[in-house]
Design an enzyme around this catalytic site. Structure first.
Site, PDB file in Angstrom:
ATOM      1  N   SER A   1       0.845  -1.201   0.000  1.00 54.93           N
ATOM      2  CA  SER A   1       0.000   0.000   0.000  1.00 54.93           C
ATOM      3  C   SER A   1       0.880   1.250   0.000  1.00 54.93           C
ATOM      4  O   SER A   1       1.670   1.442  -0.918  1.00 54.93           O
ATOM      5  CB  SER A   1      -0.962  -0.022   1.168  1.00 54.93           C
TER       6      SER A   1
ATOM      7  N   LYS B   1     -23.432  14.986   5.801  1.00 55.08           N
ATOM      8  CA  LYS B   1     -22.385  15.465   6.710  1.00 55.08           C
ATOM      9  C   LYS B   1     -21.989  14.394   7.715  1.00 55.08           C
ATOM     10  O   LYS B   1     -20.823  14.284   8.069  1.00 55.08           O
ATOM     11  CB  LYS B   1     -22.880  16.719   7.450  1.00 55.08           C
TER      12      LYS B   1
END
Length: 308
Positions: free
Chosen positions: A126, A178
């Site tokens: 990664s 949100k």
């Protein structure tokens, strides 16, 4: 009697001044000796002919956004005594910002005209793989775990547990997305779609960095970027690394291909403070990483990391 006393005091003062002057001279000499000891390995034949040294940057464990590290790399790029760098990696991944920032700093180092070679040790997956992309030569062990080209956004849902305990969470937001993701309720279809769009964009950025670093078509990298890990041998066959080897092979490459003088000393780059060096990690960074991962107001952070 008074004149004799004043004379004795004057003599004592002169002796004290001489002693202070002596200690000051010795202190200056000690500092100069320490500086010479620090920089002497970079000198060949005394004052004449600065050879310099090769820098070793060891990246181990979780990669986070480390301002001290990127600033140290920037200073090394400008230091005429630094002739090149060996990037030694043993990391399963880290945060998106951490990997991106370190990749950019290493790219600037390479673009300064100094050779950069990467050595993958046990794991370079990664973000650990991504930061190797600026290197002009990438070595891996046959059994190194690398690749894991992908992104993961993670959260958890404790809604059922809270209902069992008779606890209800209330949340007010300025918009329907949100509070996504929210550990107190399931992910909404709209929230899932928005986060998947973010995931796809981050994944495309990762693929583009690998394609540029390895000089491979983006379509070819995309086929390999499904999150799986590869051994060093597999990565070599897929052109994700350049050769099997370790630091001796990296040093040989610097001498043969980058034309650095043979036998240059290698010095470790360590931007940490004394407390961090003693502990082996930064308590502040550890607490900040945990808080950003699970308690950030704007949700869980994305990370480049090995798939579970």
């Amino acid at each position: 009697m008074s004149a004799s006393l004043e004379h004795d005091l004057l003599v004592d003062r002169r002796r004290l001044k001489r002693r202070l002057a002596l200690w000051r001279v010795l202190a200056v000499l000690a500092v100069l000796a320490a500086l010479f000891a620090a920089f002497a390995p970079g000198l060949e034949g005394g004052v004449g002919g600065l050879r310099g040294h090769v820098l070793r940057l060891s990246v181990e464990g979780t990669i986070t956004d480390d301002r001290k590290m990127t600033e140290a790399i920037a200073r090394a790029a400008k230091d005429p005594a630094v002739r090149g760098m060996i990037l030694s990696i043993d990391s399963p991944g880290g945060t998106v910002a951490g990997g991106e920032g370190l990749h950019a700093a290493l790219l600037r180092f390479r673009d300064s005209g100094k050779p950069l070679v990467a050595v993958m040790r046990g794991t370079a997956a990664s973000a650990g793989y991504m930061i190797a992309m600026p290197a002009q030569r990438v070595f891996a062990r046959e059994s190194t775990l690398t690749g894991s080209i992908g992104v993961i956004l993670q959260s958890f849902d404790v809604g059922e547990l809270m209902r069992t305990l008779g606890i209800r969470a209330e949340m007010l937001t300025s918009g329907p997305l949100k509070g996504e993701p929210n550990p107190f309720r399931p992910l909404s279809p709209e929230g899932r779609a928005a986060l998947e769009a973010v995931l796809r964009d981050m994944h495309a950025q990762f693929v583009a960095l690998v394609a540029a670093g390895r000089a491979l078509p983006a379509e070819e990298v995309a086929r390999l970027a499904d999150g799986r890990v590869y051994t060093g041998r597999q990565a070599l066959a897929l052109k994700l690394v350049d050769a099997i080897g370790g630091e001796p092979e990296a040093r040989a490459w610097l001498e043969a291909e980058a034309k650095l003088p043979a036998g240059l000393p290698v010095r470790d780059l360590d931007p940490r403070g004394p407390a961090e060096r003693a502990l082996g990690f930064s308590l502040r960074a550890l607490v900040r990483g945990i808080a950003s991962e699970w308690g950030a107001i704007d949700g869980v952070r994305a990370v480049w990391q090995l798939p579970r």
